[in-house]
Enzyme design. Structure first.
Site, mmCIF file in Angstrom:
data_model
loop_
_atom_site.group_PDB
_atom_site.id
_atom_site.type_symbol
_atom_site.label_atom_id
_atom_site.label_comp_id
_atom_site.label_asym_id
_atom_site.label_seq_id
_atom_site.Cartn_x
_atom_site.Cartn_y
_atom_site.Cartn_z
ATOM 1 N N SER A 1 -3.740 5.436 -2.326
ATOM 2 C CA SER A 1 -5.038 4.784 -2.139
ATOM 3 C C SER A 1 -6.053 5.183 -3.205
ATOM 4 C CB SER A 1 -5.586 5.080 -0.744
ATOM 5 O OG SER A 1 -5.827 6.465 -0.561
ATOM 6 N N CYS B 1 -2.727 2.711 9.537
ATOM 7 C CA CYS B 1 -2.740 3.763 8.524
ATOM 8 C C CYS B 1 -4.131 3.872 7.901
ATOM 9 C CB CYS B 1 -1.701 3.469 7.443
ATOM 10 S SG CYS B 1 -1.778 4.602 6.035
ATOM 11 N N VAL C 1 2.870 3.725 2.144
ATOM 12 C CA VAL C 1 1.800 2.746 1.958
ATOM 13 C C VAL C 1 0.480 3.509 1.839
ATOM 14 C CG1 VAL C 1 3.029 0.932 3.195
ATOM 15 C CG2 VAL C 1 1.494 2.431 4.464
ATOM 16 N N LYS D 1 11.768 1.033 7.422
ATOM 17 C CA LYS D 1 11.182 0.420 6.237
ATOM 18 C C LYS D 1 12.117 -0.612 5.600
ATOM 19 C CE LYS D 1 8.829 4.782 5.298
ATOM 20 N NZ LYS D 1 8.724 5.959 4.390
#
Length: 254
Positions: A81, A27, A67, A54
């Protein structure tokens, strides 16, 4: 060390008192936060997640089930992020990654926003080639042209300065994956060194940054993961080397 991705039914690993990042090895958004953690020389654990199955406990750290998510205290987490990386830069200022000038910080954010078109085009080219249109190639090329021009205007080795910063760690994970496109049948999306000399030099410089070297994967590895995912059998554990689920990242031998 392990890069095993935990799935539904797997238990949550014990908390070891460190920062803990929930991620997926392939990712690019999770990679952004890994790079910032590395750049700041922080101690942390990584827990990789199978995004097709998950673990139930992931939603306790991020209700979206995506994520990255950063567990900053036991049972307490933030996600996304951009949010995580801004928090880390402000919480641990010893290695500052953002410009001190508010205008330059704003300009960095504007550049990242404008570069999103190239990101989107990569995803279509890699994961949905039948949906690829001339407009996608145009957006991709425009992103590289914008990066080439920005490097020229700033006149520094990296976008941040002569040392990489948050803006560099934000766009790098996608640039790393761009190099896999020729291996996925998109020769017209190869980064031409004659057309983009500054971008080419920038790519090579970023590969030598310690924070990047610890986590970098080759174009061939990225292409193999894309191929597995497009076949409907995403091989999340293709890099796994042991049965331990929490680890510090290391550079892989390709």
């Amino acid at each position: 060390m392990s890069e095993k991705h935990l799935k539904a039914g797997d238990p949550l690993p014990p908390y070891n008192g460190k920062l803990r990042l929930f991620a997926m090895r392939f990712c690019p958004y999770a990679e952004r936060s890994v790079l910032v953690l590395n750049a700041k020389n922080l101690q942390y654990d990584l827990v990789f997640i199978n995004l097709d199955s998950k673990p139930e406990w992931l939603f306790e750290f991020n209700p979206k089930g995506s994520v990255p998510a950063l567990e900053y205290e036991q049972g307490k987490a933030i996600f996304d992020s951009a949010i995580i990386n801004t928090y880390l830069d402000e919480k641990y200022p010893e290695v500052p990654l953002q410009a001190t000038d508010p205008l330059r910080r704003a300009q960095d954010k504007v550049f990242v926003e404008l570069f999103l078109g190239a990101h989107s085009s990569f995803y279509v080219a890699a994961f949905n080639p039948d949906g690829f249109q001339p407009s996608h190639l145009e957006a991709y090329s425009k992103g590289l042209e914008r990066l080439e021009k920005e490097l020229e205007v700033r006149g520094t080795k990296f976008l941040h300065s002569n040392e990489p910063g948050l803006v560099d760690y934000t766009i790098w994970p996608h640039l790393e994956r761009f190099e896999s496109l020729p291996l996925l049948g998109k020769a017209d999306m190869a980064i031409d060194g004659t057309k983009y000399p500054r971008v080419t030099s920038y790519l090579e410089a970023m590969k030598q940054v310690p924070a990047v070297k610890q986590y970098y994967l080759s174009a061939e590895t990225h292409a193999k993961f894309v191929e597995s995912k497009t076949k409907g059998e995403a091989n999340y554990n293709m890099l796994d080397t042991s049965d331990v689920c929490c680890m510090r990242p290391r550079k892989k031998k390709q």
